[in-house]
Design a protein around this motif. Structure first.
Motif, PDB file in Angstrom:
ATOM      1  N   LEU A 585       0.816  -1.178  -0.080  1.00 46.96           N
ATOM      2  CA  LEU A 585       0.233  -0.098   0.066  1.00 46.96           C
ATOM      3  C   LEU A 585       0.850   1.327  -0.091  1.00 46.96           C
ATOM      4  CD1 LEU A 585      -2.760  -1.078   2.664  1.00 46.96           C
ATOM      5  CD2 LEU A 585      -2.271  -1.695   0.195  1.00 46.96           C
ATOM      6  N   LEU A 586       1.039   2.036  -1.073  1.00 48.14           N
ATOM      7  CA  LEU A 586       2.053   2.943  -1.298  1.00 48.14           C
ATOM      8  C   LEU A 586       2.281   3.698  -0.437  1.00 48.14           C
ATOM      9  CD1 LEU A 586       1.731   2.909  -5.275  1.00 48.14           C
ATOM     10  CD2 LEU A 586       3.343   1.529  -3.690  1.00 48.14           C
ATOM     11  N   GLU A 587       1.060   4.271   0.188  1.00 47.88           N
ATOM     12  CA  GLU A 587       1.072   5.467   1.357  1.00 47.88           C
ATOM     13  C   GLU A 587       1.932   5.066   2.616  1.00 47.88           C
ATOM     14  OE1 GLU A 587       0.178   8.442   1.650  1.00 47.88           O
ATOM     15  OE2 GLU A 587      -0.959   8.849  -0.369  1.00 47.88           O
ATOM     16  N   HIS A 588       1.570   3.560   2.794  1.00 50.13           N
ATOM     17  CA  HIS A 588       2.300   2.893   3.949  1.00 50.13           C
ATOM     18  C   HIS A 588       3.789   2.611   3.835  1.00 50.13           C
ATOM     19  CE1 HIS A 588      -1.797   1.040   5.169  1.00 50.13           C
ATOM     20  NE2 HIS A 588      -1.948   2.226   5.068  1.00 50.13           N
ATOM     21  N   GLU A 589       4.337   2.038   2.479  1.00 54.27           N
ATOM     22  CA  GLU A 589       5.398   2.143   1.948  1.00 54.27           C
ATOM     23  C   GLU A 589       6.338   3.446   2.068  1.00 54.27           C
ATOM     24  OE1 GLU A 589       8.010   1.067  -1.953  1.00 54.27           O
ATOM     25  OE2 GLU A 589       5.731   0.267  -1.728  1.00 54.27           O
ATOM     26  N   ASP A 590       5.788   4.425   1.794  1.00 52.35           N
ATOM     27  CA  ASP A 590       6.360   5.726   1.808  1.00 52.35           C
ATOM     28  C   ASP A 590       6.461   6.312   3.395  1.00 52.35           C
ATOM     29  OD1 ASP A 590       7.173   5.819  -0.747  1.00 52.35           O
ATOM     30  OD2 ASP A 590       5.490   7.260  -1.536  1.00 52.35           O
ATOM     31  N   ASN A 591       5.490   5.678   4.263  1.00 47.54           N
ATOM     32  CA  ASN A 591       5.424   6.184   5.655  1.00 47.54           C
ATOM     33  C   ASN A 591       5.940   5.024   6.494  1.00 47.54           C
ATOM     34  OD1 ASN A 591       3.487   6.750   8.281  1.00 47.54           O
ATOM     35  ND2 ASN A 591       4.051   8.545   7.134  1.00 47.54           N
ATOM     36  N   GLU A 592       7.275   4.689   6.195  1.00 45.34           N
ATOM     37  CA  GLU A 592       8.148   3.755   7.321  1.00 45.34           C
ATOM     38  C   GLU A 592       7.414   2.405   7.209  1.00 45.34           C
ATOM     39  OE1 GLU A 592      10.877   4.952   8.279  1.00 45.34           O
ATOM     40  OE2 GLU A 592      10.847   6.930   8.145  1.00 45.34           O
ATOM     41  N   MET A 593       6.755   1.991   6.460  1.00 45.05           N
ATOM     42  CA  MET A 593       6.267   0.522   6.731  1.00 45.05           C
ATOM     43  C   MET A 593       7.204  -0.203   5.777  1.00 45.05           C
ATOM     44  SD  MET A 593       2.304  -0.882   6.570  1.00 45.05           S
ATOM     45  CE  MET A 593       2.123  -2.343   7.856  1.00 45.05           C
ATOM     46  N   MET A 594       8.241  -0.078   5.997  1.00 48.66           N
ATOM     47  CA  MET A 594       9.476  -0.730   4.906  1.00 48.66           C
ATOM     48  C   MET A 594      10.685  -1.158   5.787  1.00 48.66           C
ATOM     49  SD  MET A 594      10.747   0.042   1.207  1.00 48.66           S
ATOM     50  CE  MET A 594      10.971   1.743   1.431  1.00 48.66           C
ATOM     51  N   ARG A 595      11.025  -2.537   5.624  1.00 47.43           N
ATOM     52  CA  ARG A 595      12.185  -2.885   6.486  1.00 47.43           C
ATOM     53  C   ARG A 595      13.367  -3.092   5.494  1.00 47.43           C
ATOM     54  NH1 ARG A 595      13.770  -2.159   9.796  1.00 47.43           N
ATOM     55  NH2 ARG A 595      14.267  -4.159  11.238  1.00 47.43           N
ATOM     56  N   ARG A 596      14.594  -3.031   6.127  1.00 52.95           N
ATOM     57  CA  ARG A 596      15.752  -3.428   5.426  1.00 52.95           C
ATOM     58  C   ARG A 596      15.913  -4.988   5.538  1.00 52.95           C
ATOM     59  NH1 ARG A 596      20.515  -0.547   7.410  1.00 52.95           N
ATOM     60  NH2 ARG A 596      21.628  -1.771   5.660  1.00 52.95           N
ATOM     61  N   LEU A 597      16.506  -5.492   4.655  1.00 49.41           N
ATOM     62  CA  LEU A 597      16.895  -6.852   4.514  1.00 49.41           C
ATOM     63  C   LEU A 597      18.167  -7.338   4.081  1.00 49.41           C
ATOM     64  CD1 LEU A 597      15.103  -9.799   5.001  1.00 49.41           C
ATOM     65  CD2 LEU A 597      14.508  -9.517   2.647  1.00 49.41           C
ATOM     66  N   ARG A 598      18.928  -8.290   4.827  1.00 47.60           N
ATOM     67  CA  ARG A 598      19.947  -8.772   4.402  1.00 47.60           C
ATOM     68  C   ARG A 598      20.111 -10.171   4.657  1.00 47.60           C
ATOM     69  NH1 ARG A 598      25.118  -6.299   7.487  1.00 47.60           N
ATOM     70  NH2 ARG A 598      25.896  -7.932   6.273  1.00 47.60           N
ATOM     71  N   VAL A 599      20.438 -10.782   3.410  1.00 49.02           N
ATOM     72  CA  VAL A 599      20.418 -12.413   3.538  1.00 49.02           C
ATOM     73  C   VAL A 599      21.820 -12.752   3.504  1.00 49.02           C
ATOM     74  CG1 VAL A 599      19.739 -14.364   2.117  1.00 49.02           C
ATOM     75  CG2 VAL A 599      18.323 -12.093   1.988  1.00 49.02           C
ATOM     76  N   VAL A 600      22.153 -13.233   4.652  1.00 50.24           N
ATOM     77  CA  VAL A 600      23.934 -13.310   5.003  1.00 50.24           C
ATOM     78  C   VAL A 600      23.940 -14.603   5.113  1.00 50.24           C
ATOM     79  CG1 VAL A 600      23.845 -11.374   6.664  1.00 50.24           C
ATOM     80  CG2 VAL A 600      23.207 -13.614   7.646  1.00 50.24           C
ATOM     81  N   ALA A 601      25.524 -15.026   4.704  1.00 46.70           N
ATOM     82  CA  ALA A 601      25.953 -16.366   4.568  1.00 46.70           C
ATOM     83  C   ALA A 601      25.781 -17.046   5.760  1.00 46.70           C
ATOM     84  CB  ALA A 601      27.276 -16.184   4.424  1.00 46.70           C
ATOM     85  N   ALA A 602      25.786 -18.532   5.566  1.00 48.51           N
ATOM     86  CA  ALA A 602      25.823 -19.225   6.658  1.00 48.51           C
ATOM     87  C   ALA A 602      27.059 -19.085   7.686  1.00 48.51           C
ATOM     88  CB  ALA A 602      25.370 -20.846   6.262  1.00 48.51           C
ATOM     89  N   GLY A 603      26.850 -19.124   8.955  1.00 49.70           N
ATOM     90  CA  GLY A 603      27.880 -18.993   9.797  1.00 49.70           C
ATOM     91  C   GLY A 603      28.247 -17.586  10.096  1.00 49.70           C
ATOM     92  N   SER A 604      27.756 -16.779   9.590  1.00 45.24           N
ATOM     93  CA  SER A 604      27.649 -15.225   9.783  1.00 45.24           C
ATOM     94  C   SER A 604      27.298 -14.946  11.244  1.00 45.24           C
ATOM     95  CB  SER A 604      26.859 -14.305   8.761  1.00 45.24           C
ATOM     96  OG  SER A 604      27.044 -12.951   9.308  1.00 45.24           O
ATOM     97  N   THR A 605      27.945 -14.195  11.991  1.00 45.47           N
ATOM     98  CA  THR A 605      27.830 -13.741  13.266  1.00 45.47           C
ATOM     99  C   THR A 605      26.451 -12.848  13.436  1.00 45.47           C
ATOM    100  OG1 THR A 605      29.422 -12.043  13.294  1.00 45.47           O
ATOM    101  CG2 THR A 605      30.144 -14.308  14.093  1.00 45.47           C
ATOM    102  N   THR A 606      26.348 -12.268  12.552  1.00 41.63           N
ATOM    103  CA  THR A 606      25.244 -11.185  12.208  1.00 41.63           C
ATOM    104  C   THR A 606      23.907 -11.967  11.902  1.00 41.63           C
ATOM    105  OG1 THR A 606      25.978 -10.458  10.021  1.00 41.63           O
ATOM    106  CG2 THR A 606      26.763  -9.311  11.914  1.00 41.63           C
ATOM    107  N   GLY A 607      23.750 -12.970  11.376  1.00 40.16           N
ATOM    108  CA  GLY A 607      22.599 -13.685  11.061  1.00 40.16           C
ATOM    109  C   GLY A 607      21.537 -13.740  12.097  1.00 40.16           C
ATOM    110  N   SER A 608      20.412 -13.621  11.806  1.00 44.02           N
ATOM    111  CA  SER A 608      19.420 -13.996  12.661  1.00 44.02           C
ATOM    112  C   SER A 608      17.881 -14.272  11.918  1.00 44.02           C
ATOM    113  CB  SER A 608      19.191 -12.827  13.753  1.00 44.02           C
ATOM    114  OG  SER A 608      18.749 -11.366  12.724  1.00 44.02           O
TER     115      SER A 608
END
Length: 608
Positions: A585-608
């Protein structure tokens, strides 16, 4: 051919295992032996309430079905595509007005066509001038700035494809007028309907509304787009995209981005743009002359806020043959189909039994959002009209199978596998965001976090997760959730007690992750998805009062042929990393209803 579908075979439904052909061939047949068309549930539809009509702005009265449906040109992927302003008339009785388009189109753009596995560079050139609806630009939103009024940003997102990070349309990687960017899109997927559109941070809603959106077809050895395709599907002038979007117009034919009489002040969130005119392929309520044959319609919901329930005015059933990620195992006979913003459904409609001279309307019966009704907006029932001529048609019939039958169809949808991790809850909610104001403004969010939160979602490559999307929005709004890079499977939806959920675990101040496990508040069993949701999806409809369960396998660098977590250099010289997932819903997307996403490698200490 090994497709991405096969590589992601473990990302399948674990709760229901509903086959796409069940409704067509299964026990729902009537006493006469004919299949009963599937009808979507109305349990979580918006209620109808009295509206304040005096608050609503009304477009000029426009007679429906007087303009022919524009047929978007089809061109191969590659080469040069220019983003530019042009004069466009949305209706016979509206004068031409400023609009944006891709590749020489006055509104929208050409259908781009690629072969599965194809790798080719397409150069997009930003030739935009002053923003044509810049008076609606909200510079208080993340990523928006006064510069955008005179030098509009552009970001190209190929929605639904496994793109490299630098080619995915990360919203913080815009290019400005006078600049061009080379995109090498990911086409390692089976035949399907994607779409490309703008994804600029803080103003995606304005740039799409202005016209920066168009279809994108992926072809393969079975769904070739040629008359002799092995599946026997309609092609040529019997295969037609339908991009649906609701709009509001000034009397001079120009676009208005506000459904209420008073304009929204700078820094004040309007909540959502609801139009009073439905536009298909750039024309208000168009008509299409059809012959007495089988047609394939690739439907894209490009609206800002509203979902639709599409049906035919004469009650005639039709078939769904595919969704966001490609073909189903078998056609699903339906009386109607629900489609949320950014979803795509591939439809077959058979006009062969209708007498010449018959007119059949594509209708919408989905009630609009509750808040929109209170503000005076109303459901738009008319979409477009089909006028049946006396032409004999193409003589095609609806295939009985689309996958898994001998050698003339692709393999069936992959087998079911269990997630390798416990369910991950995510909350879709509304909160307040002070932003230094005396009066805090409402703010849509996921997990109570802002886009630039350091608390980034980091799934590990090669793992399979169940996500439980908890619609905790007190405005009773349907949300449409899109995850970049991957396709997923919808497990189903569950009712839950939203009041107890919020009362027992109230959200903290905005900025602290809040996603309580919903299991103690569930009030019913998992309801299977609609049979046309049984295939691969990249966008899912999340109704109010429900938890929407889905399963996604996070691909590895080996699966993709590139590292999805590799940093990249954006056109403005900044270094970016990762992907996003968000409400479409584009009003929501532009109003902070969007999250960053990183698909990290196995064994990464930052993966969750």
């Amino acid at each position: 051919m090994t497709s991405r579908r096969d590589l992601l075979g473990t990302a399948a439904m674990t709760a229901v295992g509903l086959a796409a052909g069940t409704v067509l061939n299964g026990p729902s047949a009537s006493a006469q032996g004919r299949p009963v068309p599937y009808t979507p549930s109305t349990e979580h539809d918006q209620p109808t309430v009295p509206g304040l009509g005096v608050l609503a702005y009304k477009s000029p009265t426009l007679e429906p079905y007087v303009d022919p449906l524009p047929l978007l040109p089809v061109r191969p992927l590659g080469g040069r595509i220019v983003l530019a302003e042009a004069q466009h008339s949305f209706h016979r009785d509206l004068p031409p007005a400023p609009s944006w388009g891709y590749g020489g189109q006055t509104h929208l753009g050409p259908v781009l066509e690629a072969m599965s596995g194809q790798s080719v560079v397409t150069t997009f050139v930003n030739n935009l001038r002053q923003h044509i609806i810049g008076n609606y630009l909200d510079t208080s939103l993340h990523g928006a700035s006064p510069q955008d009024l005179t030098h509009p940003p552009a970001v190209i997102h190929l929605h639904g494809a496994p793109n490299r990070p630098e080619a995915d349309g990360f919203p913080m990687s815009p290019f400005r007028p006078g600049q061009s960017v080379d995109y090498r899109f990911g086409n390692n997927l089976a035949a399907t309907t994607l779409w490309y559109h703008d994804h600029s941070m803080g103003e995606t809603r304005l740039n799409l509304y202005a016209g920066l959106a168009a279809p994108y077809y992926v072809r393969d050895q079975w769904d070739t787009g040629k008359p002799d395709n092995p599946l026997g599907l309609p092609t040529g002038d019997h295969e037609i995209p339908l991009i649906i979007c609701d709009k509001v117009f000034y009397p001079n034919g120009s676009l208005r981005y506000s459904p209420i009489v008073t304009e929204i002040a700078q820094g004040m969130w309007g909540g959502g743009m609801i139009g009073d005119v439905l536009v298909v392929n750039g024309k208000a309520w168009p008509y299409l002359n059809v012959d007495r044959g089988l047609y394939r319609f690739r439907v894209i919901n490009a609206s800002q806020l509203e979902d639709y329930r599409l049906s035919l005015s004469n009650g005639m059933p039709f078939w769904v043959i595919g969704s966001d990620g490609g073909l189903l195992d078998a056609p699903v006979l339906v009386a109607a189909v629900d489609i949320a913003p950014a979803e795509r459904y591939d439809l077959l409609i058979d006009f062969s039994t209708l007498p010449p001279g018959t007119s059949v309307d594509l209708r919408n019966s989905m009630q609009i959002t509750l808040v929109g009704q209170v503000a005076g907006s109303q459901r738009i029932p008319n979409v477009m009209r089909f006028n049946v001529g006396d032409g004999p048609g193409n003589g095609l019939t609806v295939p009985t199978r689309l996958r898994g039958s001998a050698t003339r169809t692709p393999p069936p949808l992959p087998p079911v596998a269990q997630p390798t991790l416990p369910p991950v809850p995510h909350t879709l909610a509304i909160n307040t965001n002070p932003q230094g104001r005396l009066i805090a403004m409402l703010c849509m969010n996921i997990d109570n976090l802002l886009f630039d939160s350091p608390d980034v979602d980091m799934p590990v490559q090669g793992t399979t997760q169940q996500w439980s999307l908890v619609n905790a929005d007190l405005t009773n709004q349907v949300h449409s959730i899109h995850i970049h890079l991957v396709q997923f499977r919808v497990l189903g939806r569950q009712n839950y007690d939203q009041v107890r959920y919020l009362a027992s675990k109230p959200p903290p101040a905005l900025g602290t992750r809040w996603a309580p496990a919903p299991q103690p508040y569930i009030t019913g069993p998992v309801q299977p998805p609609a049979p046309y949701e049984a295939g691969w999806k990249d966008t899912v409809r999340c109704p109010p009062g429900q938890i929407t369960h889905l399963v996604v396998r996070w691909p590895t660098a080996h699966d993709l042929g590139f590292d999805p977590d590799a940093p990249f250099l954006a056109p403005d010289g900044t270094t970016q990393q990762g992907y996003v997932w968000h409400c479409h819903l584009l009003e929501h997307e532009d109003n902070e209803m969007m999250r960053r996403l990183r698909v990290v490698a196995a064994g990464s200490t930052t993966g969750s």
